[in-house]
Write a protein that holds these residues in place. Structure first.
Motif, short mmCIF file in Angstrom:
data_model
loop_
_atom_site.label_atom_id
_atom_site.label_comp_id
_atom_site.label_asym_id
_atom_site.label_seq_id
_atom_site.Cartn_x
_atom_site.Cartn_y
_atom_site.Cartn_z
N UNK A 1 3.30 25.22 11.95
CA UNK A 1 2.17 25.73 12.58
C UNK A 1 2.61 27.22 12.92
N UNK A 2 1.80 28.33 12.74
CA UNK A 2 2.20 29.65 12.92
C UNK A 2 1.11 30.28 13.86
N UNK B 1 -0.72 21.82 21.44
CA UNK B 1 -1.63 21.33 20.11
C UNK B 1 -2.63 20.07 20.38
N UNK B 2 -3.49 19.78 19.70
CA UNK B 2 -4.36 18.84 19.40
C UNK B 2 -4.20 18.09 18.37
N UNK B 3 -4.39 16.70 18.53
CA UNK B 3 -3.99 15.62 17.52
C UNK B 3 -5.43 15.12 16.93
N UNK B 4 -5.54 15.06 15.65
CA UNK B 4 -6.71 14.82 14.86
C UNK B 4 -6.42 13.55 14.18
N UNK B 5 -6.62 12.54 14.43
CA UNK B 5 -5.93 11.33 13.86
C UNK B 5 -6.98 11.18 12.71
N UNK C 1 0.67 -1.33 0.04
CA UNK C 1 -0.04 -0.02 0.05
C UNK C 1 0.87 1.30 -0.25
N UNK C 2 0.56 2.09 -0.92
CA UNK C 2 1.39 3.45 -1.07
C UNK C 2 0.57 4.74 0.02
N UNK C 3 -0.53 4.20 0.40
CA UNK C 3 -1.11 5.26 1.21
C UNK C 3 -0.36 5.31 2.79
N UNK C 4 0.17 6.71 2.75
CA UNK C 4 1.06 6.57 4.13
C UNK C 4 -0.09 7.07 5.38
N UNK C 5 -0.06 6.63 6.57
CA UNK C 5 -0.77 7.31 7.42
C UNK C 5 -0.25 8.82 7.70
N UNK C 6 -1.22 9.66 8.05
CA UNK C 6 -1.17 10.91 8.47
C UNK C 6 -1.68 11.34 9.84
N UNK C 7 -1.11 12.69 10.15
CA UNK C 7 -1.97 12.89 11.44
C UNK C 7 -2.22 14.34 11.12
N UNK C 8 -3.29 14.77 11.64
CA UNK C 8 -3.45 16.08 11.46
C UNK C 8 -3.37 16.90 13.10
N UNK D 1 2.97 13.62 7.76
CA UNK D 1 3.26 12.17 7.79
C UNK D 1 3.51 11.63 9.24
N UNK D 2 2.84 10.60 9.57
CA UNK D 2 2.89 9.79 10.83
C UNK D 2 4.25 9.24 10.95
N UNK D 3 5.40 9.80 11.80
CA UNK D 3 6.69 9.31 11.84
C UNK D 3 7.25 9.75 13.11
N UNK D 4 7.95 8.93 13.49
CA UNK D 4 8.49 9.16 14.90
C UNK D 4 9.07 10.52 15.38
N UNK D 5 9.74 11.22 14.21
CA UNK D 5 10.05 12.57 14.44
C UNK D 5 9.27 13.40 14.57
#
Length: 65
Positions: free
Chosen positions: A35-36, A61-65, A5-12, A45-49
């Motif tokens: 963010x400004x 911040x608020x995370x909207x997955x 699957x090429x769809x990467x997980x993302x995080x808002x 992109x959902x990554x460890x960094x």
């Protein structure tokens, strides 16, 4: 063979608190997330960094997955 699957997980991520009176290192983390202003939203992109940056400024911040 199965297709990968090429769809990467993302995080808002939404900035919900202002940066006034915040440590300068935390301001840089918010800027690194892209963010400004208040209520800015970025889809990252959902990554460890990215998760590490979010954990640093969890109270801003608020995370909207």
């Amino acid at each position: 063979m199965a297709k990968k699957e090429t769809a990467e997980k993302t995080v808002r991520v939404r900035l919900v608190k202002g940066l006034r009176g915040v440590q300068s290192r935390h301001r840089l983390s918010v800027k690194a997330l892209g963010l400004g202003k208040l209520n800015d939203v970025r889809e990252l992109k959902d990554s460890p960094q990215v998760r590490g940056l979010i954990n640093t400024v969890y109270y801003l911040v608020r995370v909207e997955e």
